[in-house]
Design a protein around this motif. Structure first.
Motif, PDB file in Angstrom:
ATOM      1  N   VAL A 183      -3.021   0.879   2.328  1.00  0.00           N
ATOM      2  CA  VAL A 183      -2.520   2.262   2.357  1.00  0.00           C
ATOM      3  C   VAL A 183      -1.110   2.293   2.920  1.00  0.00           C
ATOM      4  CG1 VAL A 183      -2.851   4.528   3.394  1.00  0.00           C
ATOM      5  CG2 VAL A 183      -4.824   3.266   2.534  1.00  0.00           C
ATOM      6  N   LEU A 184      -0.877   1.564   4.003  1.00  0.00           N
ATOM      7  CA  LEU A 184       0.442   1.578   4.635  1.00  0.00           C
ATOM      8  C   LEU A 184       1.495   0.922   3.753  1.00  0.00           C
ATOM      9  CD1 LEU A 184      -0.618   0.705   8.294  1.00  0.00           C
ATOM     10  CD2 LEU A 184      -0.072   2.954   7.337  1.00  0.00           C
ATOM     11  N   GLU A 185       1.137  -0.137   3.051  1.00  0.00           N
ATOM     12  CA  GLU A 185       2.073  -0.768   2.115  1.00  0.00           C
ATOM     13  C   GLU A 185       2.442   0.208   1.003  1.00  0.00           C
ATOM     14  OE1 GLU A 185       3.720  -3.332   2.391  1.00  0.00           O
ATOM     15  OE2 GLU A 185       2.703  -4.456   3.969  1.00  0.00           O
ATOM     16  N   ARG A 186       1.440   1.052   0.594  1.00  0.00           N
ATOM     17  CA  ARG A 186       1.746   2.051  -0.448  1.00  0.00           C
ATOM     18  C   ARG A 186       2.728   3.093   0.097  1.00  0.00           C
ATOM     19  NH1 ARG A 186      -3.172   3.085  -1.816  1.00  0.00           N
ATOM     20  NH2 ARG A 186      -3.549   4.973  -0.583  1.00  0.00           N
ATOM     21  N   VAL A 187       2.622   3.394   1.349  1.00  0.00           N
ATOM     22  CA  VAL A 187       3.561   4.338   1.972  1.00  0.00           C
ATOM     23  C   VAL A 187       4.969   3.759   1.931  1.00  0.00           C
ATOM     24  CG1 VAL A 187       4.228   5.433   4.144  1.00  0.00           C
ATOM     25  CG2 VAL A 187       1.813   5.405   3.442  1.00  0.00           C
ATOM     26  N   ARG A 188       5.120   2.481   2.308  1.00  0.00           N
ATOM     27  CA  ARG A 188       6.442   1.863   2.317  1.00  0.00           C
ATOM     28  C   ARG A 188       7.035   1.820   0.919  1.00  0.00           C
ATOM     29  NH1 ARG A 188       5.960  -3.186   3.181  1.00  0.00           N
ATOM     30  NH2 ARG A 188       8.160  -3.512   3.755  1.00  0.00           N
ATOM     31  N   GLU A 189       6.203   1.510  -0.070  1.00  0.00           N
ATOM     32  CA  GLU A 189       6.700   1.436  -1.449  1.00  0.00           C
ATOM     33  C   GLU A 189       7.169   2.806  -1.943  1.00  0.00           C
ATOM     34  OE1 GLU A 189       3.471  -0.160  -3.643  1.00  0.00           O
ATOM     35  OE2 GLU A 189       3.609  -2.176  -2.734  1.00  0.00           O
ATOM     36  N   ARG A 190       6.358   3.840  -1.682  1.00  0.00           N
ATOM     37  CA  ARG A 190       6.735   5.179  -2.161  1.00  0.00           C
ATOM     38  C   ARG A 190       7.939   5.734  -1.419  1.00  0.00           C
ATOM     39  NH1 ARG A 190       1.177   8.495  -3.664  1.00  0.00           N
ATOM     40  NH2 ARG A 190       0.324   6.889  -5.064  1.00  0.00           N
ATOM     41  N   LEU A 191       8.117   5.319  -0.148  1.00  0.00           N
ATOM     42  CA  LEU A 191       9.313   5.733   0.582  1.00  0.00           C
ATOM     43  C   LEU A 191      10.550   5.129  -0.063  1.00  0.00           C
ATOM     44  CD1 LEU A 191      10.727   7.062   2.983  1.00  0.00           C
ATOM     45  CD2 LEU A 191      10.252   4.972   4.323  1.00  0.00           C
ATOM     46  N   ALA A 192      10.473   3.863  -0.430  1.00  0.00           N
ATOM     47  CA  ALA A 192      11.627   3.214  -1.075  1.00  0.00           C
ATOM     48  C   ALA A 192      11.970   3.908  -2.380  1.00  0.00           C
ATOM     49  CB  ALA A 192      11.316   1.735  -1.309  1.00  0.00           C
ATOM     50  N   ILE A 193      10.942   4.310  -3.136  1.00  0.00           N
ATOM     51  CA  ILE A 193      11.197   5.004  -4.405  1.00  0.00           C
ATOM     52  C   ILE A 193      11.822   6.369  -4.153  1.00  0.00           C
ATOM     53  CG2 ILE A 193      10.073   6.020  -6.406  1.00  0.00           C
ATOM     54  CD1 ILE A 193       7.993   3.769  -6.237  1.00  0.00           C
ATOM     55  N   ALA A 194      11.304   7.119  -3.148  1.00  0.00           N
ATOM     56  CA  ALA A 194      11.812   8.461  -2.860  1.00  0.00           C
ATOM     57  C   ALA A 194      13.268   8.409  -2.418  1.00  0.00           C
ATOM     58  CB  ALA A 194      10.954   9.131  -1.790  1.00  0.00           C
ATOM     59  N   LEU A 227      11.290  13.997   4.672  1.00  0.00           N
ATOM     60  CA  LEU A 227      11.033  13.181   3.488  1.00  0.00           C
ATOM     61  C   LEU A 227       9.908  12.183   3.768  1.00  0.00           C
ATOM     62  CD1 LEU A 227      11.731  12.143   0.646  1.00  0.00           C
ATOM     63  CD2 LEU A 227      13.411  10.612   1.713  1.00  0.00           C
ATOM     64  N   PHE A 228       9.963  11.516   4.913  1.00  0.00           N
ATOM     65  CA  PHE A 228       8.932  10.548   5.229  1.00  0.00           C
ATOM     66  C   PHE A 228       7.563  11.238   5.373  1.00  0.00           C
ATOM     67  CE2 PHE A 228       6.419   8.278   8.475  1.00  0.00           C
ATOM     68  CZ  PHE A 228       6.181   7.111   7.754  1.00  0.00           C
ATOM     69  N   SER A 229       7.550  12.405   5.956  1.00  0.00           N
ATOM     70  CA  SER A 229       6.282  13.134   6.117  1.00  0.00           C
ATOM     71  C   SER A 229       5.677  13.479   4.772  1.00  0.00           C
ATOM     72  CB  SER A 229       6.516  14.411   6.930  1.00  0.00           C
ATOM     73  OG  SER A 229       7.008  14.110   8.215  1.00  0.00           O
ATOM     74  N   ARG A 230       6.525  13.906   3.830  1.00  0.00           N
ATOM     75  CA  ARG A 230       6.033  14.241   2.492  1.00  0.00           C
ATOM     76  C   ARG A 230       5.474  13.004   1.795  1.00  0.00           C
ATOM     77  NH1 ARG A 230      10.119  16.737   1.163  1.00  0.00           N
ATOM     78  NH2 ARG A 230      11.247  15.188  -0.046  1.00  0.00           N
ATOM     79  N   VAL A 231       6.201  11.886   1.893  1.00  0.00           N
ATOM     80  CA  VAL A 231       5.728  10.630   1.296  1.00  0.00           C
ATOM     81  C   VAL A 231       4.411  10.221   1.935  1.00  0.00           C
ATOM     82  CG1 VAL A 231       6.224   8.173   1.071  1.00  0.00           C
ATOM     83  CG2 VAL A 231       8.018   9.849   0.606  1.00  0.00           C
ATOM     84  N   LEU A 232       4.325  10.366   3.253  1.00  0.00           N
ATOM     85  CA  LEU A 232       3.125   9.973   3.977  1.00  0.00           C
ATOM     86  C   LEU A 232       1.914  10.788   3.524  1.00  0.00           C
ATOM     87  CD1 LEU A 232       2.224   8.053   6.197  1.00  0.00           C
ATOM     88  CD2 LEU A 232       2.791   9.822   7.880  1.00  0.00           C
ATOM     89  N   ARG A 233       2.069  12.105   3.379  1.00  0.00           N
ATOM     90  CA  ARG A 233       0.953  12.955   2.942  1.00  0.00           C
ATOM     91  C   ARG A 233       0.472  12.565   1.548  1.00  0.00           C
ATOM     92  NH1 ARG A 233       3.670  17.324   5.580  1.00  0.00           N
ATOM     93  NH2 ARG A 233       4.826  17.680   3.658  1.00  0.00           N
ATOM     94  N   ASP A 234       1.430  12.238   0.676  1.00  0.00           N
ATOM     95  CA  ASP A 234       1.062  11.925  -0.699  1.00  0.00           C
ATOM     96  C   ASP A 234       0.443  10.539  -0.843  1.00  0.00           C
ATOM     97  OD1 ASP A 234       2.055  14.383  -1.396  1.00  0.00           O
ATOM     98  OD2 ASP A 234       4.020  13.624  -2.045  1.00  0.00           O
ATOM     99  N   ALA A 235       0.748   9.621   0.056  1.00  0.00           N
ATOM    100  CA  ALA A 235       0.335   8.226  -0.116  1.00  0.00           C
ATOM    101  C   ALA A 235      -0.999   7.913   0.545  1.00  0.00           C
ATOM    102  CB  ALA A 235       1.416   7.291   0.417  1.00  0.00           C
ATOM    103  N   ILE A 236      -1.361   8.606   1.625  1.00  0.00           N
ATOM    104  CA  ILE A 236      -2.607   8.271   2.321  1.00  0.00           C
ATOM    105  C   ILE A 236      -3.808   8.821   1.561  1.00  0.00           C
ATOM    106  CG2 ILE A 236      -1.466   8.192   4.560  1.00  0.00           C
ATOM    107  CD1 ILE A 236      -2.503  10.977   5.137  1.00  0.00           C
ATOM    108  N   ARG A 237      -4.994   8.432   1.974  1.00  0.00           N
ATOM    109  CA  ARG A 237      -6.215   8.859   1.314  1.00  0.00           C
ATOM    110  C   ARG A 237      -6.518  10.330   1.671  1.00  0.00           C
ATOM    111  NH1 ARG A 237     -10.634   4.839   3.387  1.00  0.00           N
ATOM    112  NH2 ARG A 237      -9.918   5.898   5.300  1.00  0.00           N
TER     113      ARG A 237
END
Length: 560
Positions: free
Chosen positions: A490-501, A452-462
């Protein structure tokens, strides 16, 4: 006209050779029959000529016989009339002249049966024998013989002369008739032979011309085929060399488009290739220009709807107006047309089509279709190889659980950036309390959390950023040509999208901490990783679930 698969339409060379041998055998048979027909009248004429020669010989022999008989009679008759003793001595001596009649008569008798006058020969033999006997009786005319005996001998000789003269005269007439008949027959046979020879010569000339035409056309056809094979071999070699230099699918389509424009410039060609879902077509290339490209393109949407893919072989449609024409050819803005559709198979699956259009009822030729098939086949082979290589390369550089880059691939990418002189930001991330998550919910839940974290990471980075699994629950994110401030966002966006997922509740809740460093603060990649690792340690110490940026002074760290 029905669509047809073009391959296999031309006869093989072996069949053509058999036809040539049949033509040659037929020519030999005709020549043999013609020779036999020609020789028959000539042979008959030659036989008649020999017969005329025999007739002439017999005629000469008969003439000699009659001349001898006549000479004897002319010699002896005046003496018989005078009946003087002195003349009687001459008559007796003249009998010697008559002795020549017998051998000449024998010669005639032997010659006549050979020319079909056996009966006449017997008559002459009998008359000759009687004449010879009568001549021998003239010896009684010696002096002192009774007058009655003289009269009887003279009358016998005259009767024998008349008989042999009449018999030989009749034979001479028969010989003339036979000779004239043989001569006419011989001339007729020779004339017939002449006409037959002329007819045979004419027939032989016709056969020769036909054989020349057939062999000439076959030679021209073979020469055209050889030129076509040479052209195709050169084209295939050039195409393959160009494809071998292509490193990605867009390069392949560019090469194929140029090849089609060169090999079939009179056709408008496009290649449709299915997307990753294999449910929709994308136009990979088109040789059409301007507005014609918008109107002449095939309207088929999915590989499932394409007749050529459904049938699995090339289809040629002479006219879009035909009842059995492809429905996607009908009602085009550019009007009626003909077309050829070649399935494109990649890795054993028909996932594309090469679609070529031409004027109505002027469909692509066999050579055009061969070029289309060859080009499509070579392109599909190259694409399949590139996709297999890309898949293999992706598997080699990816982590099997998360699909992110592995540590080795990340290090290779960093070396490229260093060689190019491109600065980068590096984030070192770690899942908070991951051991507790594993111990509490099991390793399967831990794997789900990593995925799950890997998927969020791929979607959130540039798009140009690279995320990698560095080991266990540790991740490294490489952000080329990026400041720490932008990287922090970018990293803050990763944390936010992880919380949503995580709100979906399928995976136990967890957080992530990041340490962030910049390549400008160190000389080597290992040093940058070490700085980011110290920043991550600071994030953990500060309470986790945060981003910490490393600065020049190790004592100065900013938590966000």
């Amino acid at each position: 006209m029905s669509p047809s698969h073009v391959r296999g339409a031309n006869p093989g060379r072996l069949r053509a050779d058999v036809r040539v041998w049949l033509y040659c055998a037929l020519g030999l048979v005709v020549i043999a029959v013609s020779a036999a027909v020609s020789l028959r009248p000539l042979s008959s004429g030659q036989s008649e000529v020999r017969q005329v020669r025999r007739d002439n010989l017999a005629q000469q022999q008969l003439s000699d016989l009659r001349t001898t008989v006549a000479e004897f009679q002319v010699f002896v008759e005046p003496r018989l009339a005078r009946l003087a003793p002195a003349s009687l001595d001459d008559v007796t001596n003249g009998a010697l002249l008559g002795s020549a009649v017998s051998p000449k008569a024998d010669a005639v008798v032997k010659a006549l049966p050979a020319i079909g006058l056996a009966g006449t020969a017997r008559d002459i033999a009998a008359a000759g024998s009687a004449f010879t006997k009568a001549i021998s009786q003239l010896s009684v005319l010696a002096p002192g013989r009774p007058s009655a005996a003289v009269t009887t001998a003279i009358n016998g000789e005259r009767t024998a002369f008349a008989r042999i003269w009449a018999t030989t005269g009749s034979a001479a007439a028969q010989l003339r008739q036979a000779r004239d008949l043989d001569l006419r027959q011989g001339l007729g046979h020779l004339d017939g032979g002449k006409q037959t020879v002329l007819a045979v010569d004419a027939l032989a000339a016709v056969i020769t011309v036909l054989a020349g035409v057939v062999l000439g056309r076959r030679s021209q056809r073979r020469e055209r085929l050889e030129r076509a094979h040479a052209r195709r071999a050169a084209y295939e070699t050039t195409l393959q060399q160009a494809l071998d230099m292509s490193r990605a699918e867009p390069d392949v389509y560019e090469v194929v488009g140029g090849a089609l424009h060169e090999s079939v410039p009179h056709l408008q060609v496009e290649m449709l290739v299915a997307d990753s879902s294999r449910a929709h077509f994308n136009r990979a290339l088109s040789t059409a220009n301007g507005t014609s490209e918008q109107h002449s393109g095939c309207g088929v949407v999915s590989p499932l709807d394409c007749p050529a893919i459904a049938r699995g072989h090339t289809l040629v449609f002479p006219s879009s107006r035909a009842l059995d024409a492809c429905p996607y050819l009908k009602d085009r803005v550019t009007g009626e047309c003909s077309a050829a559709c070649v399935p494109v198979s990649i890795a054993g699956k028909n996932v594309g089509v090469t679609h070529a259009t031409a004027a109505d009822r002027e469909p692509p030729t066999d050579q055009d279709v061969e070029d289309l098939e060859l080009t499509s086949r070579r392109a599909s082979d190259r694409i399949a190889m590139l996709r297999a290589f890309e898949k293999s390369e992706s598997q080699a550089r990816s982590d099997p659980l998360t699909g992110l880059w592995n540590r080795r691939s990340l290090e290779n990418r960093v070396r490229d950036l260093q060689r190019e002189g491109t600065p980068y930001a590096l984030a070192y991330g770690d899942l908070d309390h991951f051991k507790d998550l594993n111990d509490t919910h099991g390793h399967e839940a831990g794997d789900q959390a990593l995925r799950l974290f890997s998927r969020v990471l791929r979607d959130a980075i540039r798009p140009g950023d690279i995320a990698s699994r560095y080991g266990g629950e540790e991740f490294v994110i490489l952000l080329p040509d990026c400041s720490t401030q932008t990287a922090t966002n970018v990293l803050e966006r990763v944390r936010e999208r992880l919380a949503i997922a995580l709100t979906a509740g399928r995976v136990p809740s967890f957080t992530v901490s990041f340490g962030l460093a910049s390549s400008v603060d160190a000389d080597t990649f290992d040093e940058v990783v070490a700085i980011a690792d110290r920043a991550l340690f600071a994030a953990k110490a500060a309470g986790r679930n945060r981003v910490v940026v490393a600065v020049d002074s190790p004592e100065t760290q900013t938590a966000s």
